[in-house]
Design an enzyme around this catalytic site. Structure first.
Site, PDB file in Angstrom:
ATOM      1  CG  ASP A   1     -15.975 142.046  73.877  1.00  0.00           C
ATOM      2  OD1 ASP A   1     -17.031 141.762  74.463  1.00  0.00           O
ATOM      3  OD2 ASP A   1     -15.808 143.108  73.264  1.00  0.00           O
TER       4      ASP A   1
ATOM      5  CG  HIS B   1     -19.546 143.918  65.297  1.00  0.00           C
ATOM      6  ND1 HIS B   1     -20.097 144.941  66.032  1.00  0.00           N
ATOM      7  CD2 HIS B   1     -18.245 143.857  65.685  1.00  0.00           C
ATOM      8  CE1 HIS B   1     -19.179 145.467  66.813  1.00  0.00           C
ATOM      9  NE2 HIS B   1     -18.049 144.828  66.641  1.00  0.00           N
TER      10      HIS B   1
ATOM     11  CE  LYS C   1     -18.929 144.306  74.110  1.00  0.00           C
ATOM     12  NZ  LYS C   1     -18.168 144.817  72.951  1.00  0.00           N
TER      13      LYS C   1
ATOM     14  CB  CYS D   1     -14.374 145.954  74.983  1.00  0.00           C
ATOM     15  SG  CYS D   1     -14.904 146.428  73.313  1.00  0.00           S
TER      16      CYS D   1
HETATM   17  C1  VGL Z   1     -13.253 145.682  70.672  1.00  0.00           C
HETATM   18  C2  VGL Z   1     -12.579 146.997  68.927  1.00  0.00           C
HETATM   19  C3  VGL Z   1     -13.737 146.721  68.246  1.00  0.00           C
HETATM   20  C4  VGL Z   1     -12.939 145.079  72.013  1.00  0.00           C
HETATM   21  C5  VGL Z   1     -14.437 145.410  70.007  1.00  0.00           C
HETATM   22  O1  VGL Z   1     -13.573 144.088  72.412  1.00  0.00           O
HETATM   23  O2  VGL Z   1     -12.015 145.597  72.696  1.00  0.00           O
HETATM   24  N1  VGL Z   1     -12.334 146.482  70.121  1.00  0.00           N
HETATM   25  N2  VGL Z   1     -14.660 145.925  68.811  1.00  0.00           N
HETATM   26 ZN    ZN Z   2     -16.189 145.199  67.603  1.00  0.00          ZN
END
Ligand code: VGL
Ligand code: ZN
Length: 199
Positions: free
Chosen positions: A12, A55, A98, A138
């Site tokens: 991410d 998302h 994801k 994550c």
């Molecule tokens: C994440 C919160 C919501 C992350 C993703 O990548 O850590 N945290 N969505």
């Molecule tokens: Zn998220």
């Protein structure tokens, strides 16, 4: 540690988790991880995977939706969902999206793509290095799931950034304690590079 048996997972590394999109989910120091991640991306890993939080606009985790946890972030097709500027994305072998199911969150690639560990194993990967955003969310859940699947797991701390999210019950110290209990090792980029070179 043999490079050919070691995978890198860049989690991410997206604008929506940085100061570049302050209205999303900015993690202090998020955008600053790029040089360290690029250093990792130059190493001869047997496999390099990236994950991308992806998302729909009405995702259940967003404020005003069912779980009411996070500001809208990393919405499909928006700048917040894009990778960080300057990141050497051409080094990614595969990108795993994801969080696209509106009714279910997926912090880790393994939560959305349960066949991922077996795919790594089939390629002879025994060790993974995980870096990115957020270290305690994550990255942590990715590391945890792969550790529970039997991989040696390193969390590369200086190529990651974390944040406490009290409303979601997610804290940096708690994640670190749990990771260490599971036998996940925290390293920096220089140490990981040495572990590969010495093998
Ligand atoms: C994440 C919160 C919501 C992350 C993703 O990548 O850590 N945290 N969505
Ligand atoms: Zn998220």
């Amino acid at each position: 540690m043999r490079w050919s048996q070691t995978g890198l997972i860049v989690v991410d590394a997206q604008q929506g988790f940085t100061e570049l999109q302050p209205q999303e989910l900015p993690i202090p120091g998020g955008a600053a991880i790029v040089p360290a991640v690029n250093t990792l991306l130059a190493l001869p890993f047997g496999r390099i995977d990236a994950t991308q939080d992806w998302h729909p606009p009405d995702h259940c985790s967003f404020l005003g939706q069912r779980d009411n946890l996070y500001p809208a972030h990393c919405v499909q097709g928006t700048p917040g969902a894009e990778f960080l500027p300057g990141l050497h994305t051409h080094r990614f072998h595969a990108i795993w999206r994801k969080g696209y199911d509106p009714d279910r969150d997926a912090y880790a690639v393994t939560a959305q793509h349960p066949g991922f560990p077996e795919l790594l194993r089939a390629q002879g990967i025994t060790t993974v290095a995980v870096c990115g955003l957020a270290l305690n969310i994550c990255c942590f859940f990715t590391a945890r799931d792969l550790r529970l699947q039997g991989f040696n797991v390193y969390l590369v701390e200086d190529a990651s950034a974390g944040i406490d999210v009290p409303q979601a019950g997610l804290f940096q110290q708690q994640a670190r304690a749990e990771a260490q209990r599971l036998g996940i090792l925290y390293v920096d980029v220089a140490t990981l590079r040495q572990l590969g070179t010495l093998a």
